[in-house]
Write an enzyme that holds these catalytic residues in place. Structure first.
Site, mmCIF file in Angstrom:
data_model
loop_
_atom_site.group_PDB
_atom_site.id
_atom_site.type_symbol
_atom_site.label_atom_id
_atom_site.label_comp_id
_atom_site.label_asym_id
_atom_site.label_seq_id
_atom_site.Cartn_x
_atom_site.Cartn_y
_atom_site.Cartn_z
ATOM 1 N N CYS A 163 9.107 -5.509 3.397
ATOM 2 C CA CYS A 163 9.660 -4.155 3.280
ATOM 3 C C CYS A 163 10.298 -4.026 1.906
ATOM 4 C CB CYS A 163 10.692 -3.882 4.376
ATOM 5 S SG CYS A 163 11.526 -2.281 4.209
ATOM 6 N N HIS A 198 -1.886 -0.412 5.164
ATOM 7 C CA HIS A 198 -1.549 0.992 4.934
ATOM 8 C C HIS A 198 -2.811 1.840 4.957
ATOM 9 C CE1 HIS A 198 2.684 0.363 3.813
ATOM 10 N NE2 HIS A 198 2.247 -0.799 3.344
ATOM 11 N N GLU A 240 5.707 4.708 10.001
ATOM 12 C CA GLU A 240 5.717 3.249 9.868
ATOM 13 C C GLU A 240 5.327 2.566 11.171
ATOM 14 O OE1 GLU A 240 8.285 0.888 7.475
ATOM 15 O OE2 GLU A 240 9.494 2.635 6.923
ATOM 16 N N CYS A 300 9.404 4.389 2.694
ATOM 17 C CA CYS A 300 8.708 3.109 2.881
ATOM 18 C C CYS A 300 8.266 2.628 1.506
ATOM 19 C CB CYS A 300 7.510 3.275 3.808
ATOM 20 S SG CYS A 300 6.526 1.769 4.014
ATOM 21 N N GLY A 324 4.678 1.435 1.379
ATOM 22 C CA GLY A 324 3.844 2.622 1.538
ATOM 23 C C GLY A 324 3.743 3.420 0.252
#
Length: 277
Positions: A71, A164, A213, A222, A225
């Site tokens: 993350c 993703h 998410e 994100c 992302g």
């Protein structure tokens, strides 16, 4: 058990220091504490601990208890936590994650000697279907149709160490992401599920993004992302390789160095509150 609530671009997690606390079942703890009505509230929990391969380690568990590989927003908060709490004086930190070592560059406010922003080397992006993973006869899924319940979405799949699916569209503010997001996240072509980014092009230097998410639902930001969206935008010739990504929780600066396939993320990190539970 002591905890620290932190947020980066509105992506909020509950942080535990494994140098001081012992946590035997982080998945169950994430489910319990992430609940915004009956728990502390957050997008999940983050465990900060020692590492044999880096300076420190980070493990992150989503609100549904599933463990994520990485993350970006949480890694920036880890950098601030370590420096501001005097666990390190390094301004460059090698952070061990499930998707490998991530290198953090801390930008320090000279007046307060605290971390203001953090630049993270997020590593390499890949569009290889097998490595994302996405089930496809194509070696890469770039601007390909995906039809769900009669609606067709043009998807580009990218991995930043986690999967993703990027969709370029318009009118994302009014999109019913809570209906569309789960259908794509759990589609059979994604054996490990997927994060879903809905991207509106403002100009070649600016993207607007909403994100669903995997394991957490819609979040305010994100980091991985935003990186995946930038890579997908460059591949589809929709944006430049150094862009600002506007999210509900604020802006992130993303740079994709195509010469060595390294993606860099820069953004804020903040303490919210501390407590004991």
């Amino acid at each position: 058990m002591k905890f620290t609530k932190m947020q980066g671009t509105g992506n909020d997690y509950i942080y535990f220091n494994l140098f001081e606390e012992q946590i035997s079942d982080p998945s169950s703890l994430a489910i319990q504490l992430s609940d915004r009505h009956f728990g502390i509230g957050g997008d999940g929990i983050v465990l900060i601990g020692p590492s044999d391969t880096g300076d420190f380690s980070m493990r992150m568990f989503n609100a549904d208890g599933s463990e994520a590989q990485m993350c970006g927003n949480a890694s920036r908060c880890v950098g601030k936590y370590l420096y501001d709490k005097h666990m390190t004086r390094k301004k460059e930190i090698a952070l061990s994650t499930k998707s490998g070592i991530k290198h953090l560059q801390l930008h320090i406010d000279p007046e307060t000697d605290t971390v203001k922003t953090v630049r993270v080397n997020m590593g390499s992006a890949t569009t290889e279907s097998a490595r994302i993973p996405v089930v496809s006869a194509l070696p890469e899924v770039i601007d390909q149709p995906l039809t769900i319940d009669g609606d067709t979405y043009r998807i580009t799949c990218v991995s930043m160490g986690n999967p993703h699916t990027v969709i370029f569209t318009t009118g994302i503010d009014g999109m019913k992401i809570e209906e569309i997001g789960p259908k794509i996240e759990n589609h059979p072509i994604f054996p490990e599920r997927t994060n879903v980014e809905f991207i509106e092009i403002i100009d070649r230097d600016t993207l607007k993004m909403r994100v669903w998410e995997r394991g957490s639902g819609e979040t305010l930001a994100c980091g991985t992302g935003a990186c995946a969206a930038t890579v997908a935008g460059v591949i589809n010739n929709r944006c430049n390789s150094n862009v600002t990504v506007r999210l509900k929780g604020g802006d992130l600066q993303i740079e994709w160095d195509q010469s060595n396939n390294q993606v860099y993320l820069t953004g804020d990190a903040h303490f919210v509150f501390e407590g004991e539970i």
